[in-house]
Write a protein that holds these residues in place. Structure first.
Motif, PDB file in Angstrom:
ATOM      1  N   GLY A  94       0.719  -1.492   0.048  1.00 44.59           N
ATOM      2  CA  GLY A  94       0.065  -0.237  -0.247  1.00 44.59           C
ATOM      3  C   GLY A  94       0.626   1.154   0.509  1.00 44.59           C
ATOM      4  N   LEU A  95       0.506   1.832  -0.694  1.00 48.50           N
ATOM      5  CA  LEU A  95       0.820   3.515  -0.480  1.00 48.50           C
ATOM      6  C   LEU A  95       0.942   4.275   1.044  1.00 48.50           C
ATOM      7  N   GLU A  96       0.825   3.634   2.091  1.00 48.78           N
ATOM      8  CA  GLU A  96       0.663   4.725   2.997  1.00 48.78           C
ATOM      9  C   GLU A  96       2.633   3.509   3.843  1.00 48.78           C
ATOM     10  N   ALA A  97       2.929   2.500   3.220  1.00 50.67           N
ATOM     11  CA  ALA A  97       3.668   1.358   3.440  1.00 50.67           C
ATOM     12  C   ALA A  97       4.525   1.781   2.846  1.00 50.67           C
ATOM     13  N   GLY A  98       4.746   2.810   1.616  1.00 49.97           N
ATOM     14  CA  GLY A  98       5.586   3.025   0.171  1.00 49.97           C
ATOM     15  C   GLY A  98       5.808   1.739  -0.413  1.00 49.97           C
ATOM     16  N   GLN A  99       4.958   1.722  -0.871  1.00 44.11           N
ATOM     17  CA  GLN A  99       4.919   0.364  -2.085  1.00 44.11           C
ATOM     18  C   GLN A  99       4.743   1.238  -3.354  1.00 44.11           C
ATOM     19  N   THR A 100       5.721   1.369  -4.526  1.00 41.56           N
ATOM     20  CA  THR A 100       5.240   2.120  -5.550  1.00 41.56           C
ATOM     21  C   THR A 100       5.191   1.117  -6.798  1.00 41.56           C
ATOM     22  N   VAL A 101       5.463   0.137  -7.179  1.00 44.19           N
ATOM     23  CA  VAL A 101       4.792  -1.274  -7.717  1.00 44.19           C
ATOM     24  C   VAL A 101       4.068  -1.948  -7.323  1.00 44.19           C
ATOM     25  N   PHE A 102       3.237  -1.962  -8.155  1.00 41.94           N
ATOM     26  CA  PHE A 102       1.652  -3.008  -7.656  1.00 41.94           C
ATOM     27  C   PHE A 102       1.862  -4.190  -8.554  1.00 41.94           C
ATOM     28  N   HIS A 103       3.112  -4.575  -7.949  1.00 43.65           N
ATOM     29  CA  HIS A 103       3.532  -6.215  -8.304  1.00 43.65           C
ATOM     30  C   HIS A 103       3.914  -6.862  -7.369  1.00 43.65           C
ATOM     31  N   ILE A 104       3.456  -7.656  -6.655  1.00 47.94           N
ATOM     32  CA  ILE A 104       3.766  -7.838  -5.621  1.00 47.94           C
ATOM     33  C   ILE A 104       5.939  -8.487  -5.026  1.00 47.94           C
ATOM     34  N   HIS A 105       6.457  -7.509  -4.304  1.00 45.96           N
ATOM     35  CA  HIS A 105       7.758  -7.535  -4.490  1.00 45.96           C
ATOM     36  C   HIS A 105       8.640  -7.876  -3.375  1.00 45.96           C
ATOM     37  N   MET A 106       9.026  -8.910  -2.893  1.00 45.99           N
ATOM     38  CA  MET A 106      10.046  -8.937  -2.490  1.00 45.99           C
ATOM     39  C   MET A 106      11.274  -8.455  -1.548  1.00 45.99           C
ATOM     40  N   HIS A 107      11.627  -7.557  -0.562  1.00 47.25           N
ATOM     41  CA  HIS A 107      12.767  -7.202  -1.186  1.00 47.25           C
ATOM     42  C   HIS A 107      14.197  -7.609  -0.144  1.00 47.25           C
ATOM     43  N   ILE A 108      15.376  -7.846  -0.489  1.00 43.95           N
ATOM     44  CA  ILE A 108      15.995  -8.927   0.023  1.00 43.95           C
ATOM     45  C   ILE A 108      17.209  -7.444   0.533  1.00 43.95           C
ATOM     46  N   LEU A 109      17.638  -7.288   1.641  1.00 44.19           N
ATOM     47  CA  LEU A 109      18.830  -6.092   1.945  1.00 44.19           C
ATOM     48  C   LEU A 109      20.205  -6.422   2.986  1.00 44.19           C
ATOM     49  N   GLY A 110      21.044  -6.332   2.587  1.00 38.22           N
ATOM     50  CA  GLY A 110      22.029  -6.862   3.781  1.00 38.22           C
ATOM     51  C   GLY A 110      23.538  -5.813   3.113  1.00 38.22           C
ATOM     52  N   GLY A 111      24.480  -6.786   3.879  1.00 34.65           N
ATOM     53  CA  GLY A 111      25.341  -5.681   3.336  1.00 34.65           C
ATOM     54  C   GLY A 111      26.054  -5.155   4.596  1.00 34.65           C
ATOM     55  N   ARG A 112      25.407  -4.302   5.261  1.00 31.26           N
ATOM     56  CA  ARG A 112      25.568  -3.298   6.087  1.00 31.26           C
ATOM     57  C   ARG A 112      24.416  -3.327   7.821  1.00 31.26           C
ATOM     58  N   ARG A 113      24.833  -3.096   8.978  1.00 35.55           N
ATOM     59  CA  ARG A 113      23.854  -2.765   9.791  1.00 35.55           C
ATOM     60  C   ARG A 113      22.607  -2.968   9.892  1.00 35.55           C
ATOM     61  N   MET A 114      21.586  -3.206   9.475  1.00 31.08           N
ATOM     62  CA  MET A 114      19.819  -3.163   9.830  1.00 31.08           C
ATOM     63  C   MET A 114      19.545  -2.925  11.102  1.00 31.08           C
ATOM     64  N   ASN A 115      18.780  -1.832  11.011  1.00 28.56           N
ATOM     65  CA  ASN A 115      18.365  -0.904  12.122  1.00 28.56           C
ATOM     66  C   ASN A 115      17.183  -2.006  12.655  1.00 28.56           C
ATOM     67  N   TRP A 116      16.686  -1.573  13.828  1.00 27.02           N
ATOM     68  CA  TRP A 116      15.420  -1.746  13.967  1.00 27.02           C
ATOM     69  C   TRP A 116      14.832  -0.485  15.078  1.00 27.02           C
ATOM     70  N   PRO A 117      13.852  -0.175  15.130  1.00 27.29           N
ATOM     71  CA  PRO A 117      12.584  -0.310  13.860  1.00 27.29           C
ATOM     72  C   PRO A 117      12.900   0.119  13.526  1.00 27.29           C
ATOM     73  N   PRO A 118      12.333  -0.208  11.528  1.00 19.90           N
ATOM     74  CA  PRO A 118      12.347   0.495  10.455  1.00 19.90           C
ATOM     75  C   PRO A 118      11.929   1.555  10.240  1.00 19.90           C
ATOM     76  N   GLY A 119      12.286   2.376   9.312  1.00 21.36           N
ATOM     77  CA  GLY A 119      11.428   3.611   8.848  1.00 21.36           C
ATOM     78  C   GLY A 119      10.556   3.211   8.578  1.00 21.36           C
TER      79      GLY A 119
END
Ligand code: AMP
Ligand code: ZN
Length: 114
Positions: free
Chosen positions: A89-114
């Motif tokens: 959804g838009l409020e969560a930052g979805q910009t492409v409306f075809h379901i997609h899973m992001h995988i991010l790494g290679g740096r420290r991942m913070n919590w809570p997410p932005g």
């Protein structure tokens, strides 16, 4: 297939993408605007607008997306820690409306997410 969907166009080969993995049901490609040293997307070839649009018949397919994504994370050197994100959804930052899973790494991942 949705004729106007950016990711369906990538699946069809109408728009180029840097692919890391493909089988008959799933495609993984590098994000064009990486938010971490390693950032790729894993999508089903079936057009589903997002997590909230999933039907019961999509459960196995999205399970494959997740299993393949986790394997690709390890194969690409971020097996020690990676973040999986599905924006819905838009409020969560979805910009492409075809379901997609992001995988991010290679740096420290913070919590809570932005
Ligand atoms: P989201 O904001 O969750 O909908 O994520 C969409 C993602 O697709 C963003 O991270 C974009 O950088 C990425 N993206 C958009 N167009 C392309 C493209 N042509 N090739 C690869 N990634 C893309
Ligand atoms: Zn699509």
């Amino acid at each position: 297939m949705d004729a106007n969907c950016l990711f369906c166009k990538i699946i069809r080969g109408d728009i180029p993408a840097k692919k890391l993995y493909e089988n008959d049901e799933v495609l993984a490609f590098w994000d064009i605007s990486p938010q971490a040293p390693t950032h790729f997307l894993v999508i089903p070839k079936r057009h589903i607008a997002g997590p909230a649009a999933m039907g019961g018949e999509d459960e196995q397919l999205i399970g494959k997306v997740m299993r393949i994504g986790a394997r690709l994370a390890t194969e690409n050197g971020i097996g020690d820690g990676f973040r999986i994100v599905f924006n819905n959804g838009l409020e969560a930052g979805q910009t492409v409306f075809h379901i997609h899973m992001h995988i991010l790494g290679g740096r420290r991942m913070n919590w809570p997410p932005g």
